[in-house]
Design a protein around this motif. Structure first.
Motif, PDB file in Angstrom:
ATOM      1  N   MET A   1       9.228 -11.607  11.798  1.00 42.85           N
ATOM      2  CA  MET A   1       8.875 -10.183  11.710  1.00 42.85           C
ATOM      3  C   MET A   1       8.359  -9.799  10.323  1.00 42.85           C
ATOM      4  O   MET A   1       7.712  -8.768  10.149  1.00 42.85           O
ATOM      5  N   GLY A   2       8.655 -10.642   9.313  1.00 40.56           N
ATOM      6  CA  GLY A   2       8.230 -10.329   7.954  1.00 40.56           C
ATOM      7  C   GLY A   2       8.886  -9.093   7.394  1.00 40.56           C
ATOM      8  O   GLY A   2       8.281  -8.327   6.655  1.00 40.56           O
ATOM      9  N   GLU A   3      10.163  -8.889   7.751  1.00 43.71           N
ATOM     10  CA  GLU A   3      10.882  -7.693   7.330  1.00 43.71           C
ATOM     11  C   GLU A   3      12.202  -8.062   6.652  1.00 43.71           C
ATOM     12  O   GLU A   3      12.832  -9.065   7.005  1.00 43.71           O
ATOM     13  N   LEU A   4      12.610  -7.227   5.710  1.00 41.93           N
ATOM     14  CA  LEU A   4      13.887  -7.385   5.020  1.00 41.93           C
ATOM     15  C   LEU A   4      14.850  -6.352   5.590  1.00 41.93           C
ATOM     16  O   LEU A   4      14.561  -5.155   5.609  1.00 41.93           O
ATOM     17  N   ILE A   5      16.003  -6.819   6.055  1.00 42.51           N
ATOM     18  CA  ILE A   5      16.993  -5.907   6.639  1.00 42.51           C
ATOM     19  C   ILE A   5      18.373  -6.176   6.014  1.00 42.51           C
ATOM     20  O   ILE A   5      18.638  -7.272   5.514  1.00 42.51           O
ATOM     21  N   SER A   6      19.215  -5.145   6.048  1.00 46.80           N
ATOM     22  CA  SER A   6      20.589  -5.268   5.595  1.00 46.80           C
ATOM     23  C   SER A   6      21.470  -5.704   6.758  1.00 46.80           C
ATOM     24  O   SER A   6      21.350  -5.179   7.870  1.00 46.80           O
ATOM     25  N   LEU A   7      22.374  -6.652   6.523  1.00 44.12           N
ATOM     26  CA  LEU A   7      23.225  -7.178   7.592  1.00 44.12           C
ATOM     27  C   LEU A   7      24.551  -6.452   7.701  1.00 44.12           C
ATOM     28  O   LEU A   7      25.213  -6.536   8.744  1.00 44.12           O
ATOM     29  N   PHE A   8      24.989  -5.763   6.673  1.00 48.88           N
ATOM     30  CA  PHE A   8      26.292  -5.108   6.696  1.00 48.88           C
ATOM     31  C   PHE A   8      26.186  -3.657   6.277  1.00 48.88           C
ATOM     32  O   PHE A   8      25.262  -3.279   5.591  1.00 48.88           O
TER      33      PHE A   8
ATOM     34  N   ASP B   1      30.629  -9.782  -7.202  1.00 54.71           N
ATOM     35  CA  ASP B   1      30.671  -8.359  -7.537  1.00 54.71           C
ATOM     36  C   ASP B   1      31.857  -7.999  -8.418  1.00 54.71           C
ATOM     37  O   ASP B   1      31.793  -7.056  -9.221  1.00 54.71           O
ATOM     38  N   GLN B   2      32.948  -8.732  -8.288  1.00 54.73           N
ATOM     39  CA  GLN B   2      34.148  -8.452  -9.065  1.00 54.73           C
ATOM     40  C   GLN B   2      33.928  -8.667 -10.561  1.00 54.73           C
ATOM     41  O   GLN B   2      34.664  -8.140 -11.387  1.00 54.73           O
ATOM     42  N   GLN B   3      32.911  -9.430 -10.905  1.00 55.73           N
ATOM     43  CA  GLN B   3      32.658  -9.766 -12.304  1.00 55.73           C
ATOM     44  C   GLN B   3      31.617  -8.855 -12.956  1.00 55.73           C
ATOM     45  O   GLN B   3      31.281  -9.020 -14.116  1.00 55.73           O
ATOM     46  N   LEU B   4      31.111  -7.889 -12.199  1.00 55.49           N
ATOM     47  CA  LEU B   4      30.018  -7.068 -12.690  1.00 55.49           C
ATOM     48  C   LEU B   4      30.492  -5.740 -13.260  1.00 55.49           C
ATOM     49  O   LEU B   4      31.486  -5.178 -12.819  1.00 55.49           O
ATOM     50  N   SER B   5      29.740  -5.255 -14.233  1.00 59.33           N
ATOM     51  CA  SER B   5      29.939  -3.877 -14.687  1.00 59.33           C
ATOM     52  C   SER B   5      29.302  -2.929 -13.681  1.00 59.33           C
ATOM     53  O   SER B   5      28.504  -3.345 -12.826  1.00 59.33           O
ATOM     54  N   LYS B   6      29.630  -1.666 -13.768  1.00 60.81           N
ATOM     55  CA  LYS B   6      29.069  -0.667 -12.861  1.00 60.81           C
ATOM     56  C   LYS B   6      27.545  -0.639 -12.978  1.00 60.81           C
ATOM     57  O   LYS B   6      26.836  -0.472 -11.978  1.00 60.81           O
ATOM     58  N   GLU B   7      27.031  -0.808 -14.194  1.00 60.09           N
ATOM     59  CA  GLU B   7      25.591  -0.735 -14.424  1.00 60.09           C
ATOM     60  C   GLU B   7      24.866  -1.925 -13.820  1.00 60.09           C
ATOM     61  O   GLU B   7      23.688  -1.817 -13.444  1.00 60.09           O
ATOM     62  N   GLU B   8      25.540  -3.078 -13.707  1.00 56.50           N
ATOM     63  CA  GLU B   8      24.881  -4.276 -13.188  1.00 56.50           C
ATOM     64  C   GLU B   8      25.037  -4.441 -11.677  1.00 56.50           C
ATOM     65  O   GLU B   8      24.281  -5.175 -11.053  1.00 56.50           O
ATOM     66  N   PHE B   9      26.025  -3.754 -11.094  1.00 58.03           N
ATOM     67  CA  PHE B   9      26.261  -3.878  -9.655  1.00 58.03           C
ATOM     68  C   PHE B   9      25.059  -3.358  -8.878  1.00 58.03           C
ATOM     69  O   PHE B   9      24.514  -2.301  -9.171  1.00 58.03           O
ATOM     70  N   LEU B  10      24.666  -4.119  -7.848  1.00 61.35           N
ATOM     71  CA  LEU B  10      23.497  -3.737  -7.067  1.00 61.35           C
ATOM     72  C   LEU B  10      23.842  -3.370  -5.633  1.00 61.35           C
ATOM     73  O   LEU B  10      23.468  -2.302  -5.147  1.00 61.35           O
ATOM     74  N   SER B  11      24.554  -4.247  -4.922  1.00 61.88           N
ATOM     75  CA  SER B  11      24.852  -3.972  -3.516  1.00 61.88           C
ATOM     76  C   SER B  11      25.974  -4.874  -3.041  1.00 61.88           C
ATOM     77  O   SER B  11      26.142  -5.989  -3.539  1.00 61.88           O
ATOM     78  N   GLU B  12      26.717  -4.387  -2.058  1.00 63.49           N
ATOM     79  CA  GLU B  12      27.747  -5.212  -1.427  1.00 63.49           C
ATOM     80  C   GLU B  12      27.252  -5.763  -0.091  1.00 63.49           C
ATOM     81  O   GLU B  12      28.011  -6.353   0.658  1.00 63.49           O
ATOM     82  N   ASN B  13      25.981  -5.567   0.196  1.00 56.57           N
ATOM     83  CA  ASN B  13      25.394  -6.039   1.447  1.00 56.57           C
ATOM     84  C   ASN B  13      24.622  -7.334   1.268  1.00 56.57           C
ATOM     85  O   ASN B  13      24.106  -7.622   0.182  1.00 56.57           O
ATOM     86  N   ILE B  14      24.548  -8.099   2.344  1.00 57.33           N
ATOM     87  CA  ILE B  14      23.685  -9.273   2.399  1.00 57.33           C
ATOM     88  C   ILE B  14      22.396  -8.866   3.112  1.00 57.33           C
ATOM     89  O   ILE B  14      22.423  -8.111   4.080  1.00 57.33           O
ATOM     90  N   TYR B  15      21.298  -9.393   2.627  1.00 55.52           N
ATOM     91  CA  TYR B  15      20.000  -9.064   3.220  1.00 55.52           C
ATOM     92  C   TYR B  15      19.409 -10.291   3.904  1.00 55.52           C
ATOM     93  O   TYR B  15      19.703 -11.432   3.541  1.00 55.52           O
ATOM     94  N   TYR B  16      18.577 -10.015   4.890  1.00 51.81           N
ATOM     95  CA  TYR B  16      17.991 -11.089   5.693  1.00 51.81           C
ATOM     96  C   TYR B  16      16.496 -10.840   5.815  1.00 51.81           C
ATOM     97  O   TYR B  16      16.064  -9.752   6.221  1.00 51.81           O
ATOM     98  N   TYR B  17      15.718 -11.861   5.442  1.00 51.70           N
ATOM     99  CA  TYR B  17      14.268 -11.775   5.610  1.00 51.70           C
ATOM    100  C   TYR B  17      13.884 -12.615   6.811  1.00 51.70           C
ATOM    101  O   TYR B  17      14.043 -13.840   6.810  1.00 51.70           O
ATOM    102  N   ASP B  18      13.387 -11.949   7.848  1.00 49.68           N
ATOM    103  CA  ASP B  18      13.032 -12.606   9.100  1.00 49.68           C
ATOM    104  C   ASP B  18      11.611 -13.156   9.000  1.00 49.68           C
ATOM    105  O   ASP B  18      10.658 -12.393   8.786  1.00 49.68           O
TER     106      ASP B  18
END
Length: 202
Positions: A195-202, A175-192
């Motif tokens: 359950m077949g679901e995508l959730i945020s871990l943080f 994330d430190q190397q990204l421009s504001k326009e390219e930044f997407l998220s500071e969270n990690i996601y988990y696909y179970d």
């Protein structure tokens, strides 16, 4: 009379092409940003699914805002249904191993990049129908996803080891190397895979 008819047909042709080229991509969502009052969007955890028109070069995009959507009478439902079909068609998903010297990559624990064929706005492939489910089923693993930019995500398999803090460090460094326009998220996601679901871990 003939010229007027030709101009009308040309205009209708352009509108038809726009209808058929509505796509979506993912952006970082910050409710304080006034942009979200200006354009249609859907929320996916802390990310926003936004709508665009893909130019004929299959690389450049034009933003769809409320003014454009209202003019063309494109409802949110129409945008979503059109984009679901078109994005997958015009920008098919790309899933491949990353380079061997990437931190966290070992022979026993490979790291993959997910994006689209042009590697622009490619993080949105995680929204493609059955994309994550197909990978999870093929390898019989749940998945970690690191949103390294709006253009791609890194994917690792959950091998049952506690690695979330290490993955968070990798994402923070990216994330430190990204421009504001390219930044997407500071969270990690988990696909179970169960359950077949995508959730945020943080």
């Amino acid at each position: 009379m003939i010229d007027r008819k030709m101009r009308k047909n040309e205009k209708e042709g352009v509108m038809q092409r726009e209808n058929e080229r509505i796509i979506y991509h993912l952006m970082h969502f910050d409710e304080k940003d006034k942009e979200w009052s200006e354009r249609p969007y859907l929320l996916l955890e802390d990310m926003a699914i936004v709508f665009d028109i893909l130019d004929l070069d299959d690389r450049s995009i034009q933003r769809i805002d409320h003014k454009k959507a209202n003019k063309e009478q494109w409802s949110d439902q129409f945008l979503w249904e059109s984009a679901k079909k078109n994005t997958k068609q015009f920008l098919p998903a790309k899933f491949e191993p990353v380079y061997k010297d990437f931190r966290g990559h070992t022979e026993d624990r490979p790291v993959f990049m997910v994006s689209n064929k042009i590697q622009r706005y490619g993080a949105a492939v995680i929204c493609y129908e059955d994309f994550l489910d197909d990978i999870s089923r093929k390898y019989n693993k749940s998945l970690y996803l690191l949103p390294t930019s709006i253009h791609e995500m890194l994917l690792l398999f959950d091998d049952g080891e506690d690695q979330e803090e290490d993955l968070l460090h990798i994402l923070e460094k990216s994330d430190q190397q990204l421009s504001k326009e390219e930044f997407l998220s500071e969270n990690i996601y988990y696909y179970d895979k169960y359950m077949g679901e995508l959730i945020s871990l943080f």
